[in-house]
Design an enzyme around this catalytic site. Structure first.
Site, PDB file in Angstrom:
ATOM      1  N   HIS A 102      -3.558  -5.437   0.490  1.00  0.00           N
ATOM      2  CA  HIS A 102      -3.061  -5.897   1.790  1.00  0.00           C
ATOM      3  C   HIS A 102      -3.041  -7.423   1.862  1.00  0.00           C
ATOM      4  O   HIS A 102      -4.036  -8.051   2.212  1.00  0.00           O
ATOM      5  CB  HIS A 102      -3.924  -5.313   2.910  1.00  0.00           C
ATOM      6  CG  HIS A 102      -3.738  -3.844   3.050  1.00  0.00           C
ATOM      7  ND1 HIS A 102      -2.753  -3.298   3.836  1.00  0.00           N
ATOM      8  CD2 HIS A 102      -4.374  -2.797   2.471  1.00  0.00           C
ATOM      9  CE1 HIS A 102      -2.799  -1.985   3.749  1.00  0.00           C
ATOM     10  NE2 HIS A 102      -3.778  -1.655   2.923  1.00  0.00           N
ATOM     11  N   GLU A 160      -1.713  -9.190   4.075  1.00  0.00           N
ATOM     12  CA  GLU A 160      -1.746  -9.612   5.475  1.00  0.00           C
ATOM     13  C   GLU A 160      -3.153  -9.754   6.037  1.00  0.00           C
ATOM     14  O   GLU A 160      -3.346 -10.280   7.134  1.00  0.00           O
ATOM     15  CB  GLU A 160      -0.937  -8.625   6.332  1.00  0.00           C
ATOM     16  CG  GLU A 160      -1.582  -7.266   6.536  1.00  0.00           C
ATOM     17  CD  GLU A 160      -1.394  -6.264   5.406  1.00  0.00           C
ATOM     18  OE1 GLU A 160      -1.679  -5.078   5.622  1.00  0.00           O
ATOM     19  OE2 GLU A 160      -0.965  -6.655   4.292  1.00  0.00           O
ATOM     20  N   CYS A 208       0.841  -1.197   0.000  1.00  0.00           N
ATOM     21  CA  CYS A 208       0.000   0.000   0.000  1.00  0.00           C
ATOM     22  C   CYS A 208       0.881   1.253   0.000  1.00  0.00           C
ATOM     23  O   CYS A 208       1.555   1.519  -0.991  1.00  0.00           O
ATOM     24  CB  CYS A 208      -0.990  -0.050   1.162  1.00  0.00           C
ATOM     25  SG  CYS A 208      -2.394   1.072   0.971  1.00  0.00           S
TER      26      CYS A 208
END
EC number: 6.3.5.2
Length: 189
Positions: A161, A163, A73
């Protein structure tokens, strides 16, 4: 064992980046973005997301450490900005579940996800033009540059993202980055 430093750019998901890598058995440390570059001793660096391009600390200097880098990001945006690309406001801001088209099935970071993957995006700004030496490796209906790679320098970025649990193949992105780090570590020895 591969050692990764996650650089904290004060994003809402940074702790999840550290946790995802730790859960994969990686020796991972969370480091503030003001950490002096000479104190970074890792096989790879993850530049986290964050709210503000004006609060990236020493991140530009980490790009010169000769280890693989994965920008997530804001991390991808600062890579583009620092290395001669262009960042600007996106037409679509906010949170979204997005289908991303992978453009290069040979890319070390994303090729294994070809032809597409579902991801969680959360950003207002985006990379508008990749820096010299980089290739656009993913795109979507809401963001023209969803990912970029400079395989010669082992610098990669994803706008989404990996994660976050909503990203279907996020762990695979981290696994692929670890493979790049391992290969670079062997090459440096």
């Amino acid at each position: 064992m591969t050692r990764i430093d996650v650089i904290d750019n004060h994003g809402q998901f940074t702790h999840l980046e550290q946790r995802a890598l730790r859960d994969m058995g990686v020796d991972v440390s969370l480091r503030d973005n003001t950490t002096p570059p000479e104190e970074i001793d890792a096989d790879g660096i993850v530049l986290s997301g964050g709210p503000d391009m004006d609060d990236i600390g020493n991140c530009p200097e980490y790009l010169d450490l000769d280890v693989p880098v994965l920008g997530i990001c804001l991390g991808m945006q600062l890579i583009a900005d620092e290395l001669g690309g262009r960042v600007g406001g996106g037409e679509y801001g906010g949170y979204a579940d997005v289908t991303v088209d992978i453009l290069d099935d040979d890319d070390p970071l994303l090729g294994s996800l070809y032809p597409e993957t579902r991801v969680w995006a959360s950003h207002a700004d985006e990379v508008k033009e990749v820096p010299p030496g980089f290739e656009r490796t993913a795109t979507s209906d809401v963001c023209g540059v969803e990912a970029m790679s400079n395989t010669d320098e082992a610098i990669y970025g994803v706008q989404w993202h990996p994660e976050v649990a909503h990203t279907e193949e996020g762990e695979e992105v981290f696994e692929n980055f670890l493979s790049v780090c391992d290969q670079q570590s062997v090459a440096r020895q």
